[in-house]
Design an enzyme around this catalytic site. Structure first.
Site, PDB file in Angstrom:
ATOM      1  CG  MET A   1      -2.113   0.859   0.995  1.00 21.58           C
ATOM      2  SD  MET A   1      -3.666   0.257   1.632  1.00 21.58           S
ATOM      3  CE  MET A   1      -3.507   0.481   3.383  1.00 21.58           C
ATOM      4  CB  CYS A   2       3.404   2.899   0.213  1.00 19.67           C
ATOM      5  SG  CYS A   2       4.526   1.509   0.229  1.00 19.67           S
ATOM      6  CB  SER A   3       1.097   6.904   3.234  1.00 18.78           C
ATOM      7  OG  SER A   3       2.127   6.790   4.196  1.00 18.78           O
TER       8      SER A   3
END
Lengths: 345, 488
Positions: A1-3
């Site tokens: 996912m990651c932001s």
């Protein structure tokens, strides 16, 4: 996912570090504690003409060997430990060096610095150059981004531009060196996504002399950006076309189709295929880019003289709750913030 | 002394003696007296009679000779020896290498997306197969020479008029045009009937220089210099005089009935610098307006050879693996010379990349491609396009009886006999080839979609998406592919 999150003051005024921590922390659930990091631009005004090398060492011997290499080819004006809270278990040694390259290589000093970075990263076991630009620095590690921010005391720095990353690694294990942002010269890249074309992107960039050490797609993106823009002199727009080109039938409908077609044919192996949303930082600004079918989120907000880009709107509203101008760029459409021109496209 | 290889089993109770089978057999193996009589020794198992018998009264069976079992002196070995003891000649065959060697494609497995990146639905989202063949500059500052644009990375390889019938070539050319891809005239010149499809044709310049003229070189999309062929590396061509009909003679520019012999080497190419001269002579003749490529057979030192060919100025290199087909080849060469295309492609692509000249030429691969899976794996290893020869002939009806060299092809493919040639309707042939390649192209899109890629260039050379299964360490290293179970 990651932001991912990025913030820039187009008038160059400084932004305190806790602002970017607040932004990235609002997307806590997009990462899993295996990586977080920050890139700050304009953080070393006292040394702004020197290359600021941030390094990690797994042991004192790696540090000693690296310093031998550095002393042989550059002038170190200052070096010091990067200030942190107490080191967690397994964390490497953090050190920064402010470096001047010798006069005789100044005509091609950026190539010289790239070679030096590649040499240290490939040849010295346990040493890793985390960032190597002027008046900027990357701080990253294993943990949630807000914890990494506190660990590096990011709130004690001010920068006219910040980018940040919260990691949820899928292809490679979480490591201090493998966290984002990934840097080379004053380029920094934060990336949410997974490049399915990694294998060929990697083989392609290797033929131009870039050595890959981390095995992450972010590393490849950084080197592609460096080559396309710095070496091949492409504009940001053109580089975005290479990385996320329009479909052939869209190209037929463009006014500049001949150029776009040429770019796509020549740089076919540089195309980044698969879901991604990236923010590229550099000395003159920030570029946001999505994959061509927009399989990862990217939101842009503008208020006063500030522009923010982030995975989610909450990361912008965390900083400016009443932001009015919110944009959602289309797939393959770059958002280019240039400090010199203040242009958004 | 030589027993029949096949037995034509006619169920006379079912046979209504219509004589259709007698007409269909291109090899004269059937006669009609009071009932149908088979000369079993002449049967090659082309299956034409069996398929056209309205009563399904014919079955072709492999003869069990009852030879005493022996692992070394197999029936085939013994029969070949009997045959040569009788004739003192070379055993000629058609088609490609039939030996049961391992097929590396079958030991390579493709990747697919799960969770972390989404697969793409090939039926609902755009997935691009368009490919550009030709030399490319290293950066945008260079000039981009003329490219050949093809809509699928599958093309038809060189099969000359003479070796195959005009109707075969017309089928191929028609399909190439409809599909937006390419066919290759081979070394037999270009027949006027193919002129409408010239935008989809590569013309060949081989050692015999048959049909080569200024107009011929300038007429099509690209020119290919043929150095070698996978089925017969180091061997020239031999089109027997019987196949040189009036029409073939005009197209090849040789007398009717004369044997068309292509020498093993080009007699003006004894080394790489001579090849370079020919490449540039053709570029001069075509005003630098067309890609000029070179076809070579996959042999032991193929990486260095291909590198030399690219440095000599080739805009594309066609590499033909040892399973590539042929109209006529000495059996001993077909079965024992050359290397597999899988390895040849892998080492050439890697070598060109290491020498930083991969952009200077496209790689076209051929030699035993059976389905879209093989094509996808070849592209992942580094091929720009794949040529399908035998598969395209099978689509036209070929039963792989391996008798192309006799000129008696009952299916109207590898023959010049008018009564056999007319059996292949070029309109229907075109349709069947279009169907085949369209089907494979959809399958390629399905594979790309599963890989999460929406354009073919992101699979090209992307060996990260391949894994080897049951291959030894040195083969894996040559292929540049990891073992199954290893992550990125």
């Amino acid at each position: 996912m990651c932001s991912i999150s990025g913030i820039i003051n187009t008038d160059g005024t400084p932004i305190p570090g806790d602002v970017i921590i607040k932004s990235i922390a609002s997307m806590h659930d997009r990462s899993n504690g295996l990586g977080g990091g920050f890139a700050g631009y304009g953080i070393y005004p006292g040394y702004k003409d020197l290359y600021a090398f941030h390094l990690t060492f797994t042991d004192p011997e790696a540090k000693q060997r690296t310093e031998e290499v550095l002393k042989n080819c550059v002038m170190i004006h200052k070096d010091e430990s990067i200030p942190t809270e107490d080191n967690p278990e397994g964390a490497p040694i953090f050190w920064r060096y402010f470096i001047e390259v010798p006069e005789k290589v100044q005509e091609f000093e950026e190539d010289f610095v790239v070679d030096l970075v590649m040499k240290i990263n490939s040849n010295i076991n346990g040493a890793c150059v985390i960032s190597s630009g002027k008046d900027m620095g990357i701080f990253k590690g294993v943990g949630y981004p807000e914890d990494i921010g506190r660990f590096y005391r990011i709130d004690e720095y001010s920068a006219h531009m910040w980018t940040a990353h919260g990691r949820f690694p899928t292809n490679t294990h979480g490591s201090w060196e493998g966290a984002h942002p990934f840097g080379l010269l004053d380029w920094s890249v934060v990336h949410n996504g997974e490049i399915s074309s990694y294998g060929i992107n990697r083989r392609y960039i290797e033929t131009f002399g870039y050595g890959l050490n981390q095995g992450t797609d972010t590393e490849v993106v950084t080197y592609l950006v460096d080559m396309l823009i710095r070496k091949h002199k492409l504009s940001f727009d053109q580089a975005a076309t290479v990385l996320a080109p329009p479909f052939w039938d869209e190209i037929e409908r463009l006014d500049d189709r001949e150029l776009v077609k040429k770019l796509r044919i020549i740089y076919s192996s540089a195309q980044l295929n698969g879901p991604f949303s990236i923010i590229i930082g550099h000395r003159n600004g920030m570029v946001g880019l999505n994959d061509r079918t927009k399989l990862r989120p990217m939101t842009v907000g503008r208020f006063n003289g500030t522009v923010m880009m982030a995975s989610e709107e909450c990361a912008i509203r965390a900083v400016s709750p009443d932001v009015e101008e919110i944009l959602y760029p289309r797939g393959g459409e770059p958002v280019i913030i240039d400090l010199e021109e203040h242009v958004t496209s | 002394m030589l027993p029949a290889e096949f037995f034509v089993d006619i169920t006379h109770d079912h046979c209504r003696r219509c004589g259709r089978c007698v007409l269909e057999c291109g090899f004269g193996a059937l006669r009609q007296k009071e009932r149908i009589i088979a000369d079993h020794k002449k049967c090659v198992a082309c299956q034409r009679c069996a398929l056209f018998c309205p009563e399904q009264a014919i079955h072709i069976r492999k003869q069990e000779h009852g030879y005493k079992q022996h692992a070394i002196w197999t029936p085939e070995v013994r029969n070949d020896i009997y045959r040569q003891a009788q004739t003192g000649g070379v055993i000629l065959v058609g088609n490609g290498n039939p030996m049961p060697h391992p097929i590396i494609w079958d030991n390579l497995l493709l990747d697919a997306c799960q969770v972390t990146n989404p697969p793409i639905d090939a039926l609902r989202e755009p997935i691009e197969l368009r490919t550009y063949l030709g030399s490319k500059p290293q950066s945008i500052s260079g000039k981009l020479p003329d490219q050949i644009e093809i809509e699928t990375p599958i093309i038809f390889p060189a099969m000359s008029y003479g070796a195959v019938s005009l109707n075969t070539q017309k089928s191929l050319a028609g399909a190439a045009k409809e599909l937006g891809t390419l066919m290759n005239t081979g070394e037999g010149g270009v027949h006027p009937d193919l002129y409408p499809e010239l935008d989809n044709i590569i013309v060949q310049c081989a050692s015999g220089r048959f049909g080569v003229s200024y107009d011929y070189l300038n007429t099509a999309m690209a020119v290919e210099i043929k150095i070698g062929q996978g089925a017969k590396p180091g061997i020239g061509g031999h089109l027997p005089g019987e196949k040189v009909t009036e029409d073939v003679s005009r197209t090849r520019m040789i007398p009717v009935g004369s044997d068309a012999l292509s020498p093993s080497p080009h007699h003006d190419i004894y080394s790489i610098e001579d090849l370079s001269q020919l490449i540039y002579a053709i570029k001069e003749a075509t005003d630098y307006g067309k890609p000029v490529g070179v076809k070579v057979a996959a042999v032991h030192n193929i990486a260095a050879i291909a590198s030399g060919v690219v440095r000599a100025g080739a805009d594309f290199v066609s590499i033909d693996g040892y399973r590539g087909g042929s109209g006529a080849t000495p059996k001993v060469i077909r079965d024992h010379v050359g290397i597999p295309i899988e390895i040849a492609l892998a080492v050439v692509d890697e070598r060109l990349r290491r020498e930083r000249i991969r952009n200077e030429a496209s790689l076209i691969c051929s030699g035993g491609f059976r389905h879209a899976g093989d094509v996808a794996k070849a592209i992942a290893l580094g091929a720009d396009a794949v040529s399908i020869g035998t598969a395209s002939l099978v689509a036209l009806g070929c039963r792989v009886c391996q008798q192309c060299h006799t000129g008696n092809c009952s299916w109207g493919i590898a023959t010049q006999r008018p009564e056999l040639v007319e059996r292949l309707d070029p309109v229907e042939g075109t349709e069947r080839l279009v169907n085949l390649v369209a089907g494979w192209s959809i399958e390629l899109k399905e594979i790309l979609g599963a890989l999460g890629l929406n354009s073919i260039e992101s699979l090209r050379g992307n060996r990260e998406r391949l894994r080897g299964f049951g291959l030894n360490a040195s083969t894996l290293e040559l292929l540049g592919v990891k073992e199954v179970g290893e992550g990125q």
